[in-house]
Scaffold this motif. Structure first.
Motif, PDB file in Angstrom:
ATOM      1  N   ALA A 193       1.066  -1.116  -0.033  1.00 27.01           N
ATOM      2  CA  ALA A 193      -0.032   0.100  -0.104  1.00 27.01           C
ATOM      3  C   ALA A 193       0.795   1.314  -0.130  1.00 27.01           C
ATOM      4  N   GLU A 194       0.717   2.192  -1.077  1.00 27.10           N
ATOM      5  CA  GLU A 194       1.300   3.410  -0.893  1.00 27.10           C
ATOM      6  C   GLU A 194       0.524   4.186   0.146  1.00 27.10           C
ATOM      7  N   LYS A 195       1.348   5.370   0.554  1.00 26.61           N
ATOM      8  CA  LYS A 195       0.906   6.208   1.598  1.00 26.61           C
ATOM      9  C   LYS A 195      -0.393   6.700   1.964  1.00 26.61           C
TER      10      LYS A 195
ATOM     11  N   LEU B 227      -3.485   5.444   0.050  1.00 23.39           N
ATOM     12  CA  LEU B 227      -4.248   4.412   0.153  1.00 23.39           C
ATOM     13  C   LEU B 227      -4.044   3.713   1.478  1.00 23.39           C
ATOM     14  N   ALA B 228      -2.756   3.493   2.258  1.00 20.41           N
ATOM     15  CA  ALA B 228      -2.691   3.067   3.463  1.00 20.41           C
ATOM     16  C   ALA B 228      -3.520   3.781   4.500  1.00 20.41           C
ATOM     17  N   ALA B 229      -3.630   5.141   4.302  1.00 20.48           N
ATOM     18  CA  ALA B 229      -4.235   6.041   5.409  1.00 20.48           C
ATOM     19  C   ALA B 229      -5.592   5.541   5.162  1.00 20.48           C
ATOM     20  N   SER B 230      -6.317   5.597   3.728  1.00 20.04           N
ATOM     21  CA  SER B 230      -7.505   5.461   3.648  1.00 20.04           C
ATOM     22  C   SER B 230      -8.181   3.902   4.170  1.00 20.04           C
ATOM     23  N   LEU B 231      -7.210   3.157   4.061  1.00 17.71           N
ATOM     24  CA  LEU B 231      -7.641   1.781   4.444  1.00 17.71           C
ATOM     25  C   LEU B 231      -7.149   1.543   6.147  1.00 17.71           C
ATOM     26  N   ARG B 232      -6.494   2.450   6.622  1.00 18.00           N
ATOM     27  CA  ARG B 232      -6.094   2.369   8.106  1.00 18.00           C
ATOM     28  C   ARG B 232      -5.175   1.277   8.389  1.00 18.00           C
ATOM     29  N   ILE B 233      -4.279   1.100   7.402  1.00 17.49           N
ATOM     30  CA  ILE B 233      -3.107   0.332   7.723  1.00 17.49           C
ATOM     31  C   ILE B 233      -1.973   0.901   7.546  1.00 17.49           C
TER      32      ILE B 233
END
Length: 254
Positions: free
Chosen positions: A113-115, A117-123
């Motif tokens: 996950a790029e930054k 998208l990781a924030a959106s997915l909470r990972i």
């Protein structure tokens, strides 16, 4: 003795709604045209007024026709709508609208996950995700390009699924994934090279973009997606009542 598969018989109100919905979509009734009266529809379908009124109520809920109170019901729109309030898949929406859904998968991949998208997915950035890039069809015609992203916990089910075969949402539900609610952010965006190629439109054509996040009952993020519709293929509607707060918000792009 064996028998063939049993098919659900379409109820009379569904049959009437199907007839009207198809006639509106195919242009037999244009926006502004009056629909047949209740009496005319009861005669046409050898029906009581109850199923006719149920069919009309369904089309009003879809934003296709006016209320008709005290006057003849008229067609408001011939673009299919999806309610803001429904957690529903593209395939289920098409089936409910008497349209055959389809899909042509362009890519399925496990990747870090790029930054953003990781924030959106909470990972965490770099955590594994499963991404799907598909063209969606309505009655075999291009309608929408979707980019779906799942944390690996949920995306592993997608890797084992034939994404050309149907609804990923339904597959996740069948695998026991708790899809409880979704949030949507809707705006417009110009078609990029991939969008234009798949949707068969010029680069820069305005598309209706729906960015969706789906959640479990506990609030875990299941999906972060970017769906881009041809605007003449779909619209979104929301019904509200004065004095009752709505979950819909208007957000400035500035």
């Amino acid at each position: 003795m064996t028998t063939g598969p049993r098919h659900r018989t379409r109820q009379q109100h569904d049959e009437i709604a199907h007839y009207l919905r198809t006639a509106i979509r195919e242009g037999s009734f244009q926006p502004g045209d009056e629909l047949p009266s209740e009496a005319e529809l009861t005669r046409k379908f050898t029906s009581s007024r109850g199923p006719v009124r149920q069919a009309m109520s369904a089309l009003r809920g879809e934003g296709l026709i006016s209320s008709g109170r005290g006057r003849r019901t008229v067609v408001l729109d011939n673009v299919l709508t999806q309610s803001f309030d429904d957690v529903i898949s593209f395939s289920q929406w098409c089936h409910a609208s008497d349209i055959v859904p389809g899909q042509v998968t362009q890519r399925v991949a496990r990747e870090p996950a790029e930054k953003s998208l990781a924030a959106s997915l909470r990972i965490e950035e770099g955590d594994p995700i499963v991404s799907v890039f598909r063209l969606r069809l309505m009655d075999e015609a291009p309608a929408m390009v979707e980019r779906l992203n799942y944390p690996f916990e949920f995306g592993r089910h997608v890797l084992a699924f034939d994404t050309d075969s149907g609804s990923i949402y339904q597959e996740l539900i069948d695998q026991g994934v708790d899809i409880n609610r979704a949030s949507r952010t809707i705006d417009a965006v110009g078609a990029n090279d991939d969008d234009a190629r798949l949707l068969e439109v010029p680069v820069g054509t305005p598309l209706l973009r729906v960015r969706r996040r789906a959640f479990t009952t506990a609030g875990d993020v299941i999906e972060s997606s970017d769906d881009r519709y041809l605007p003449w293929k779909a619209s979104f509607t929301m019904n509200s009542t004065r004095g009752n707060p709505s979950s819909m918000s208007l957000i400035s792009g500035d």
